[in-house]
Motif scaffolding. Sequence first.
Motif, short mmCIF file in Angstrom:
data_model
loop_
_atom_site.label_atom_id
_atom_site.label_comp_id
_atom_site.label_asym_id
_atom_site.label_seq_id
_atom_site.Cartn_x
_atom_site.Cartn_y
_atom_site.Cartn_z
N PRO A 181 0.85 -1.20 0.11
CA PRO A 181 0.15 -0.22 -0.08
C PRO A 181 0.77 1.20 0.04
N HIS A 182 1.97 1.10 0.54
CA HIS A 182 2.85 2.36 0.96
C HIS A 182 3.50 2.48 -0.68
N LEU A 183 3.66 1.62 -1.27
CA LEU A 183 4.53 1.60 -2.59
C LEU A 183 3.44 2.35 -3.57
N SER A 186 2.69 5.81 -2.83
CA SER A 186 3.99 6.80 -3.42
C SER A 186 3.99 6.94 -4.88
N ALA A 187 3.86 5.56 -5.78
CA ALA A 187 4.16 5.62 -7.03
C ALA A 187 3.23 5.04 -8.08
N GLY A 188 1.86 4.86 -7.50
CA GLY A 188 0.74 4.28 -8.17
C GLY A 188 0.91 2.97 -8.43
#
Length: 198
Positions: A181-183, A186-188
Amino acid sequence: MTTIAVLGNGRVGGNLAAALSRAGHEVMVADRAPGAAADAARTARIVINATPGAGSLERLAALRDELSGKILVDVSNATTDGPDGLPADLIHPGSSLAEQLQDALPETRVVKTLNTMLFPVMTAPATLTQAPTAFLSGDDQQAKQEVGDLLTDLGWHKEWITDLGGIQTARATEAAILFVPHLIRSAGFTPFAISIAR
């Protein structure tokens, strides 16, 4: 050619089924119709669990007889979702979906793999800018070898595949879902995979 049943016809299951068919395997896809999963599992040599992880254990435990003697390739992650629909927490902390499946299906050889990447990478690993890693977890060495062969059919180079050991090692790769979820925030939804750099 191997007869493969893919349980789940969403993005993950559909993607895997199409790629394995292109590689020359006989592939059946089971949707949610009553009896479809049982029929597919009964006739296949290898069964791929691409069902949503939160319901996989209950769904597959009901197929104990049909899955007896089969290789079950588990690519799902069992999580609860946050308000944004992205994974928020593990359903089996201190364990893993793969371990729970192996306990529920003692006559089935469970192999965990392909659960540390966004689904497009499963069948197109070479599209990333650096080599990804596909991990294997399972108690049966022959089953892991057969699953490794399937991965090469999907475009995975042998040196990109890492055998972590027994089924209990799946708890480490399943915990990697907590990165996702964090990635994505951050980057879609850019394709990515966890990779071990050496």
